[in-house]
Write a protein that holds these residues in place. Structure first.
Motif, PDB file in Angstrom:
ATOM      1  N   GLN A 114      10.132  11.829  18.378  1.00 13.13           N
ATOM      2  CA  GLN A 114       9.422  13.111  18.462  1.00 13.13           C
ATOM      3  C   GLN A 114       9.289  13.788  17.089  1.00 13.13           C
ATOM      4  N   PRO A 148       4.620  11.318  18.274  1.00  8.15           N
ATOM      5  CA  PRO A 148       5.677  11.952  19.081  1.00  8.15           C
ATOM      6  C   PRO A 148       5.616  11.626  20.573  1.00  8.15           C
ATOM      7  N   THR A 149       4.463  11.098  21.043  1.00 11.02           N
ATOM      8  CA  THR A 149       4.386  10.787  22.475  1.00 11.02           C
ATOM      9  C   THR A 149       4.823   9.353  22.766  1.00 11.02           C
ATOM     10  N   ALA A 150       5.288   8.637  21.745  1.00 14.48           N
ATOM     11  CA  ALA A 150       5.699   7.241  21.943  1.00 14.48           C
ATOM     12  C   ALA A 150       6.969   7.162  22.778  1.00 14.48           C
ATOM     13  N   LYS A 151       7.151   6.004  23.391  1.00 14.08           N
ATOM     14  CA  LYS A 151       8.377   5.767  24.157  1.00 14.08           C
ATOM     15  C   LYS A 151       9.461   5.276  23.200  1.00 14.08           C
TER      16      LYS A 151
END
Lengths: 305, 227
Positions: free
Chosen positions: A113, A118-121
């Protein structure tokens, strides 16, 4: 000898090691890595290539290490567990060893994040201590994590990070002991600014005999300005920058020069601390200063073994 | 609802070994419905532990049992205030939330988990429970015909089905329906098959960053420490 790397030879011979860090580019230019390699070639025993540091996508650590090696600099391949699961980590290790990379550094990685996706797993399939143990198993037992046999040798000199300044302070040495037990060969610490606190940490390290089982390289980050020092104090987790350093930088006419002076003083002090076997310079985009710093610290020329 | 399975007796006995006075605490909500830790299971476990102790001839535990309406609310834990000093540990048959609520509410009493919390789901038929929701924080059931691919597709993919579907089942678990075949059939029935042609971009995993917190605006007061 575990991997027979230059870094391993220097540390095992009892010499004081110097490593530095180089970030690969946010792009495809081999020249960027080669240029950094050329700057650092003569002043360091090995150079870390970061692995998507601060969770920002960059050229892969593996490719960066290969490019560095081609310029005649020994790489340390950083590996974070944030972006790859145990399959990908193991296959990259095989690939790296096949390319002649011998030094590795096991890290958790900054949380995604904070980076540019920031939306990556976040993968975190295994943690950094489990990664150490996995590498040790691959090297010493020639087995994958699942127990299956690996064809061929997997010579690796296994490194990890340690943060002597994070909370709880008393637990930090115990966590280091856990990494040692997992099989780590060398440690590069978080940046040291608070030397007395670091000395207390090292005292505990030596009390537990860990200095005999692992080589500890004290991390240093050259500071360019008072603003940078304040930023590190306020926003970089587990870094403690004493007020005195900030005041000195604020009052200095030439902050950059004062910053170098401060780091040289820190290097001089940490060299005297029992159990410290080297320094690791993280210049974060200011690689040009490293040769001068190492020279002024009296650590040149680097030994050729 | 939350679905769990009671831990086996051996593991429970290993956990309680260091403690003399053990309170077995059931939960009257989800754990009652899924038969993992309601009043009935609490009583069964109480009997089983007593029997195991007398058969082994070892152990000096004394057991008590109690079931609260819900372990995950301080409100329902108040009734334990006058009992807590008489026990050395609470063996909770609540889900993982219940166990932690007890740990927070009774900081001086060790709490042990008596069940393995499995998932959020529903009964397929009596005694068979299936997962339905992964609490991803970004519900897209409107797009998928009310069937959740995040939870029910083994890979959790958004542009399925993959090539691993066979006869409507999943290659990774042939007992389980392929979520994307279910979605396809349902959308076809609803005459919404155009939704299958949509490209779903990569998920926003930030929405599931842990630990999550939901603040219901209506019930919080500005400037108050709402926990």
């Amino acid at each position: 000898m575990k991997a027979g790397t230059n870094l391993e030879k220097i540390l095992d011979s009892g010499r004081f090691a110097v490593t530095a860090e180089a970030g690969p580019p946010k792009g495809t230019s081999a020249a960027v890595v080669q240029r950094k390699g050329e700057i650092l070639r003569n002043c360091c025993d090995a150079v870390n290539i970061t692995d998507n540091q601060t969770a920002i996508v960059r050229m892969s650590s593996l490719a960066g290490c290969v490019l560095l090696k081609q310029t005649g600099v020994e790489p340390v391949m950083q590996m974070v567990v944030r972006d790859r699961n145990r399959l990908a980590l193991q296959s990259d290790i095989l690939g790296a060893v096949s390319m002649g990379i011998g030094n590795f550094l096991c890290l958790s990685g900054d949380h995604q994040q904070f980076g540019n996706h920031p939306t990556a797993k976040g993968v975190f399939d295994i943690d950094s201590i489990q990664l150490i143990q996995m590498m040790k198993k691959m090297r010493d037992e020639k087995q994958f994590l699942n127990g299956e046999e690996i064809s061929g040798d997997v010579p690796m000199y296994i490194g990890a990070a340690a943060n002597p300044f994070a909370d709880p302070f008393e637990y930090r040495v115990k966590r280091l002991a856990k990494k040692v037990k997992a099989g780590v060969d060398f440690i590069q610490t978080q940046a040291v600014y608070d030397v007395p606190k670091f000395a207390r940490y090292m005292e505990m390290v030596c009390e537990q005999g860990l200095d005999k089982r692992v080589h500890i390289l004290a991390g240093v980050i050259p500071i360019r300005s008072a603003g940078m020092a304040r930023y590190m104090r306020d926003y970089v987790s587990g870094v403690s920058v004493p007020d005195e350093i900030i005041t000195r930088l604020e009052q200095a006419e030439k902050a950059k020069e004062e910053g170098v002076k401060i780091i040289l003083e820190i290097i001089e002090q940490v060299e005297e601390i029992p159990g410290v076997h080297g320094i690791h310079i993280m210049a974060v985009g200011w690689e040009d200063i490293v040769p001068e710093m190492v020279e002024k610290a009296g650590l040149m020329p680097r030994p050729i073994l | 609802m939350i679905v769990a399975e009671q831990k086996n007796l051996e593991e429970i006995m290993r956990m309680i070994a260091p403690y003399e006075r053990v309170m077995i605490l059931g939960c009257g909500t989800c754990m009652t419905v899924c038969n993992a830790g309601g009043e009935r299971e609490t009583s069964f476990l109480h009997g089983a532990l007593r029997l195991a102790q007398s058969k082994s001839g070892e152990g000096t535990h004394s057991f008590s049992e109690y079931t609260v309406k819900r372990q995950c609310d301080y409100e329902f834990l108040e009734v334990l205030d006058d009992k807590i000093d008489d026990v050395d540990t609470i063996l909770s048959l609540g889900c993982g939330i219940g166990v932690q609520a007890i740990a927070e509410r009774f900081p001086d009493t060790p709490v042990l988990p008596g069940v393995n919390t499995a998932f959020m789901g529903m009964a397929k038929e009596w005694g068979i429970w299936d997962e339905r929701c992964a609490a991803c924080g970004e519900c897209r059931l409107e797009e998928t015909g009310g069937i959740c691919p995040i939870t029910r597709c083994t890979k959790g993919i958004l542009n399925g089905p993959c090539a691993g579907t066979k006869n409507g089942k999943c290659e990774a678990n042939t007992d389980m329906d392929c979520a994307w075949i279910l979605i396809y059939n349902r959308l076809e029935r609803l005459q919404q098959l155009e939704k299958m042609r949509r490209y779903y971009p990569p998920r926003n995993f930030l929405a599931v960053a842990r630990p999550k917190r939901v603040i219901t605006k209506a019930n919080t007061e500005a400037g108050e420490n709402n926990g």
